[in-house]
Scaffold this motif. Structure first.
Motif, PDB file in Angstrom:
ATOM      1  N   SER A  75       0.791  -1.138   0.174  1.00  8.97           N
ATOM      2  CA  SER A  75      -0.054   0.113   0.095  1.00  8.97           C
ATOM      3  C   SER A  75       0.788   1.331   0.134  1.00  8.97           C
ATOM      4  CB  SER A  75      -0.820  -0.151   1.203  1.00  8.97           C
ATOM      5  OG  SER A  75      -0.099  -0.025   2.643  1.00  8.97           O
ATOM      6  N   GLY A  76       1.991   1.109   0.412  1.00  8.11           N
ATOM      7  CA  GLY A  76       3.034   2.329   0.701  1.00  8.11           C
ATOM      8  C   GLY A  76       2.439   3.347   2.034  1.00  8.11           C
ATOM      9  N   THR A  77       1.165   3.272   2.579  1.00  6.87           N
ATOM     10  CA  THR A  77       0.580   3.899   3.513  1.00  6.87           C
ATOM     11  C   THR A  77       0.251   3.182   4.838  1.00  6.87           C
ATOM     12  OG1 THR A  77      -1.680   3.813   2.729  1.00  6.87           O
ATOM     13  CG2 THR A  77      -0.150   5.815   1.705  1.00  6.87           C
ATOM     14  N   ALA A  78       0.394   3.912   5.725  1.00  9.12           N
ATOM     15  CA  ALA A  78       0.218   3.251   7.249  1.00  9.12           C
ATOM     16  C   ALA A  78      -1.459   3.068   7.347  1.00  9.12           C
ATOM     17  CB  ALA A  78       0.912   3.976   8.217  1.00  9.12           C
ATOM     18  N   LEU A  79      -2.032   2.237   7.095  1.00  4.85           N
ATOM     19  CA  LEU A  79      -3.402   2.268   7.155  1.00  4.85           C
ATOM     20  C   LEU A  79      -3.761   1.459   8.644  1.00  4.85           C
ATOM     21  CD1 LEU A  79      -4.387   0.734   3.518  1.00  4.85           C
ATOM     22  CD2 LEU A  79      -4.348   3.310   4.454  1.00  4.85           C
ATOM     23  N   PRO A  80      -4.941   1.944   9.194  1.00  6.98           N
ATOM     24  CA  PRO A  80      -5.463   1.314  10.317  1.00  6.98           C
ATOM     25  C   PRO A  80      -5.373  -0.277  10.130  1.00  6.98           C
ATOM     26  CG  PRO A  80      -7.011   2.871   9.753  1.00  6.98           C
ATOM     27  CD  PRO A  80      -6.018   2.928   8.608  1.00  6.98           C
ATOM     28  N   GLU A  81      -5.005  -1.103  11.191  1.00 10.76           N
ATOM     29  CA  GLU A  81      -4.970  -2.421  11.113  1.00 10.76           C
ATOM     30  C   GLU A  81      -5.564  -3.266  12.304  1.00 10.76           C
ATOM     31  OE1 GLU A  81      -1.202  -5.537  12.017  1.00 10.76           O
ATOM     32  OE2 GLU A  81      -0.805  -3.324  11.933  1.00 10.76           O
ATOM     33  N   LYS A  82      -6.436  -4.013  11.909  1.00 13.83           N
ATOM     34  CA  LYS A  82      -7.517  -4.912  12.737  1.00 13.83           C
ATOM     35  C   LYS A  82      -6.441  -6.069  13.299  1.00 13.83           C
ATOM     36  CE  LYS A  82     -12.282  -3.694  11.955  1.00 13.83           C
ATOM     37  NZ  LYS A  82     -13.533  -4.372  11.537  1.00 13.83           N
ATOM     38  N   ILE A  83      -6.568  -6.213  14.671  1.00 12.17           N
ATOM     39  CA  ILE A  83      -5.901  -7.448  14.807  1.00 12.17           C
ATOM     40  C   ILE A  83      -7.026  -8.255  15.890  1.00 12.17           C
ATOM     41  CG2 ILE A  83      -3.873  -8.363  16.561  1.00 12.17           C
ATOM     42  CD1 ILE A  83      -2.354  -5.696  15.652  1.00 12.17           C
ATOM     43  N   ASP A  84      -7.490  -9.337  15.416  1.00 10.78           N
ATOM     44  CA  ASP A  84      -8.186 -10.156  16.366  1.00 10.78           C
ATOM     45  C   ASP A  84      -7.514 -11.152  17.219  1.00 10.78           C
ATOM     46  OD1 ASP A  84     -10.290 -11.883  17.100  1.00 10.78           O
ATOM     47  OD2 ASP A  84     -10.995 -12.523  14.942  1.00 10.78           O
ATOM     48  N   LEU A  85      -7.493 -10.698  18.466  1.00 13.53           N
ATOM     49  CA  LEU A  85      -6.851 -11.599  19.353  1.00 13.53           C
ATOM     50  C   LEU A  85      -7.596 -12.840  19.843  1.00 13.53           C
ATOM     51  CD1 LEU A  85      -5.592  -9.144  22.174  1.00 13.53           C
ATOM     52  CD2 LEU A  85      -4.416  -9.916  20.000  1.00 13.53           C
ATOM     53  N   LEU A  86      -8.936 -12.955  19.415  1.00 15.68           N
ATOM     54  CA  LEU A  86      -9.351 -14.281  19.800  1.00 15.68           C
ATOM     55  C   LEU A  86      -9.010 -15.381  18.533  1.00 15.68           C
ATOM     56  CD1 LEU A  86     -13.350 -13.523  20.361  1.00 15.68           C
ATOM     57  CD2 LEU A  86     -11.126 -13.738  22.025  1.00 15.68           C
ATOM     58  N   GLU A  87      -8.553 -14.858  17.388  1.00 15.57           N
ATOM     59  CA  GLU A  87      -7.901 -15.732  16.368  1.00 15.57           C
ATOM     60  C   GLU A  87      -6.687 -16.241  17.031  1.00 15.57           C
ATOM     61  OE1 GLU A  87      -9.115 -16.944  13.807  1.00 15.57           O
ATOM     62  OE2 GLU A  87     -10.818 -15.743  13.526  1.00 15.57           O
ATOM     63  N   PHE A  88      -5.806 -15.470  17.849  1.00 15.14           N
ATOM     64  CA  PHE A  88      -4.709 -16.240  18.322  1.00 15.14           C
ATOM     65  C   PHE A  88      -4.774 -16.973  19.326  1.00 15.14           C
ATOM     66  CE2 PHE A  88      -3.238 -12.369  15.925  1.00 15.14           C
ATOM     67  CZ  PHE A  88      -2.088 -12.600  15.403  1.00 15.14           C
ATOM     68  N   PHE A  89      -5.700 -16.478  20.446  1.00  9.18           N
ATOM     69  CA  PHE A  89      -6.142 -17.247  21.406  1.00  9.18           C
ATOM     70  C   PHE A  89      -6.965 -18.535  21.444  1.00  9.18           C
ATOM     71  CE2 PHE A  89      -4.941 -13.283  23.563  1.00  9.18           C
ATOM     72  CZ  PHE A  89      -3.735 -13.558  24.073  1.00  9.18           C
ATOM     73  N   SER A  90      -7.795 -18.806  20.483  1.00  7.08           N
ATOM     74  CA  SER A  90      -8.750 -19.735  20.198  1.00  7.08           C
ATOM     75  C   SER A  90      -7.859 -21.259  20.212  1.00  7.08           C
ATOM     76  CB  SER A  90      -9.426 -19.403  19.012  1.00  7.08           C
ATOM     77  OG  SER A  90      -8.766 -19.517  17.863  1.00  7.08           O
ATOM     78  N   TRP A  91      -6.628 -20.952  19.555  1.00  9.65           N
ATOM     79  CA  TRP A  91      -6.038 -22.284  19.514  1.00  9.65           C
ATOM     80  C   TRP A  91      -5.569 -22.927  20.890  1.00  9.65           C
ATOM     81  CZ3 TRP A  91      -5.293 -24.428  14.867  1.00  9.65           C
ATOM     82  CH2 TRP A  91      -5.603 -23.733  13.574  1.00  9.65           C
ATOM     83  N   GLN A  92      -5.251 -21.981  21.903  1.00  8.66           N
ATOM     84  CA  GLN A  92      -4.998 -22.418  23.240  1.00  8.66           C
ATOM     85  C   GLN A  92      -6.356 -23.375  23.853  1.00  8.66           C
ATOM     86  OE1 GLN A  92      -2.676 -19.692  25.479  1.00  8.66           O
ATOM     87  NE2 GLN A  92      -1.884 -18.687  23.890  1.00  8.66           N
ATOM     88  N   ALA A  93      -7.452 -23.121  23.350  1.00  8.47           N
ATOM     89  CA  ALA A  93      -8.556 -23.818  24.224  1.00  8.47           C
ATOM     90  C   ALA A  93      -8.486 -25.493  23.996  1.00  8.47           C
ATOM     91  CB  ALA A  93      -9.830 -23.130  23.480  1.00  8.47           C
ATOM     92  N   ALA A  94      -7.828 -25.854  22.874  1.00  7.65           N
ATOM     93  CA  ALA A  94      -8.138 -27.109  22.489  1.00  7.65           C
ATOM     94  C   ALA A  94      -7.526 -28.024  23.396  1.00  7.65           C
ATOM     95  CB  ALA A  94      -7.359 -27.439  21.399  1.00  7.65           C
ATOM     96  N   ASN A  95      -6.598 -27.510  24.191  1.00 10.72           N
ATOM     97  CA  ASN A  95      -5.745 -28.410  25.117  1.00 10.72           C
ATOM     98  C   ASN A  95      -5.865 -27.982  26.646  1.00 10.72           C
ATOM     99  OD1 ASN A  95      -4.157 -30.892  23.911  1.00 10.72           O
ATOM    100  ND2 ASN A  95      -4.003 -29.302  22.434  1.00 10.72           N
ATOM    101  N   GLY A 258      -3.943   2.403  15.091  1.00 12.43           N
ATOM    102  CA  GLY A 258      -3.839   3.547  14.316  1.00 12.43           C
ATOM    103  C   GLY A 258      -5.019   4.280  13.940  1.00 12.43           C
ATOM    104  N   ASP A 259      -6.408   3.833  14.613  1.00 17.78           N
ATOM    105  CA  ASP A 259      -7.415   4.268  14.478  1.00 17.78           C
ATOM    106  C   ASP A 259      -8.333   4.645  15.734  1.00 17.78           C
ATOM    107  OD1 ASP A 259     -10.032   5.571  13.615  1.00 17.78           O
ATOM    108  OD2 ASP A 259     -10.620   3.568  12.360  1.00 17.78           O
ATOM    109  N   PRO A 260      -8.268   5.544  16.444  1.00 23.79           N
ATOM    110  CA  PRO A 260      -8.915   5.698  17.812  1.00 23.79           C
ATOM    111  C   PRO A 260     -10.488   5.772  17.580  1.00 23.79           C
ATOM    112  CG  PRO A 260      -7.754   7.651  17.250  1.00 23.79           C
ATOM    113  CD  PRO A 260      -7.172   6.670  16.214  1.00 23.79           C
ATOM    114  N   ASN A 261     -10.782   6.330  16.195  1.00 18.02           N
ATOM    115  CA  ASN A 261     -12.254   6.441  16.148  1.00 18.02           C
ATOM    116  C   ASN A 261     -13.066   5.260  15.789  1.00 18.02           C
ATOM    117  OD1 ASN A 261     -11.949   9.572  15.886  1.00 18.02           O
ATOM    118  ND2 ASN A 261     -11.146   9.300  14.131  1.00 18.02           N
ATOM    119  N   ALA A 262     -12.355   3.944  15.617  1.00 23.16           N
ATOM    120  CA  ALA A 262     -13.043   2.975  15.477  1.00 23.16           C
ATOM    121  C   ALA A 262     -13.954   2.472  16.680  1.00 23.16           C
ATOM    122  CB  ALA A 262     -12.020   1.728  15.185  1.00 23.16           C
ATOM    123  N   ALA A 263     -13.394   2.968  17.784  1.00 26.00           N
ATOM    124  CA  ALA A 263     -14.172   2.625  19.183  1.00 26.00           C
ATOM    125  C   ALA A 263     -15.767   3.275  18.938  1.00 26.00           C
ATOM    126  CB  ALA A 263     -13.409   3.252  20.294  1.00 26.00           C
TER     127      ALA A 263
END
Length: 281
Positions: A75-95, A258-263
């Protein structure tokens, strides 16, 4: 190196320090005698029974990071970036006996965090090499606890709180570096019902929205939060023995960097896309 036995509350906690190392125990590992070794920007989990899910989690995190870097370069620009932490932590529920995944009638993935559960991973795996000074935290949560408890924590290698969101029957507390604490009066987040909760963090202000309504906005001038990703990201758990761990359900835990207005637009533009099945490694 001596191994600490699991304590009665079985929480992820700093139990001993060896120079740049910190030794932490975790509830999900107590039956397996597992340990986290925290050194700089990585957490090494020593536990044969949980090796495969942890490897899968690390691979997924690395893949997400590579995709984000590729997108930024293209993109060449710093765009707001969504980070879904449930996607990361859901793997830990298996065990884990204290963390579970389910899909509700609305086909949303619900992550249930039991009373003695702690989810943790190196912050850099989710956020990359830097943490923006302006962002939104978007949550959908349900909890009926009547005690003060920690929902989300970013912990430095020295054991200092860099960022923390705490809930109590009468307030939501937002804690940042230099021990700055902001208490927002909210009296119904512990009623056992689902709530949309979002925080808007900018260099000039901090605002809390609950169920799509502004609770309060406070002015501040904090040009550098100084949150490093050479740290540990925790959901639930405790840091001190006297604390009460979080117990409840999460349907969304997303950072929009990068996007405080998303709230402010949480309920209109940033609800999770539900119709996804529960994933297992």
């Amino acid at each position: 190196m001596a191994v600490d036995s699991c304590n009665s509350t079985n929480q992820l906690r700093v139990s001993r320090q060896f120079g740049s190392f910190k030794l932490l125990t975790n509830t999900a590992c107590c039956d397996f005698r597992c340990l986290y070794f925290f050194e700089r920007n990585r957490v090494m989990l020593v536990c044969a029974a949980l090796l495969f899910p942890v490897v899968a989690l690390a691979a997924a995190a690395r893949g997400a990071l590579v995709r984000r870097l590729d997108a930024a370069e293209g993109s060449g620009t710093a765009l707001p970036e969504k980070i879904d932490l449930l996607e990361f932590f859901s793997w830990q529920a298996a065990n884990s006996d204290t963390v579970s995944l389910s899909t509700g009638p609305d086909e949303c993935m619900n992550l249930h965090i039991g009373h003695y559960a702690t989810l943790a991973l190196p912050t850099y795996q989710a956020f990359g090499t830097s943490f923006a000074d302006e962002f939104s935290v978007l949550m959908q949560l349900r909890s009926s606890q009547q005690e003060d408890r920690s929902l989300l924590t970013v912990l430095s290698p020295q054991g200092h709180i860099l960022l923390q969101v705490r809930l109590s029957p009468r307030a939501l507390n937002f804690i940042t570096t230099q021990q700055r604490l902001y208490e927002f009066p909210v009296v119904f987040l512990s009623d056992g019902e689902w709530h949309h909760v979002s925080l808007a963090v900018s260099v000039l202000s901090l605002a809390l929205y609950v169920d799509c309504m502004l609770v309060e906005s406070v002015d501040w001038t904090y040009l550098d939060l100084d949150i490093i990703t050479d740290s540990l990201l925790m959901v639930g758990g405790i840091i001190e023995d006297f604390e009460t761990p979080f117990e409840g359900d999460l349907r969304q835990l997303t950072f929009v960097m990068g996007d405080p207005n998303a709230a402010k637009d949480h309920c209109r533009l940033h609800l999770p896309v539900c119709r996804r099945s529960v994933k297992t490694p």
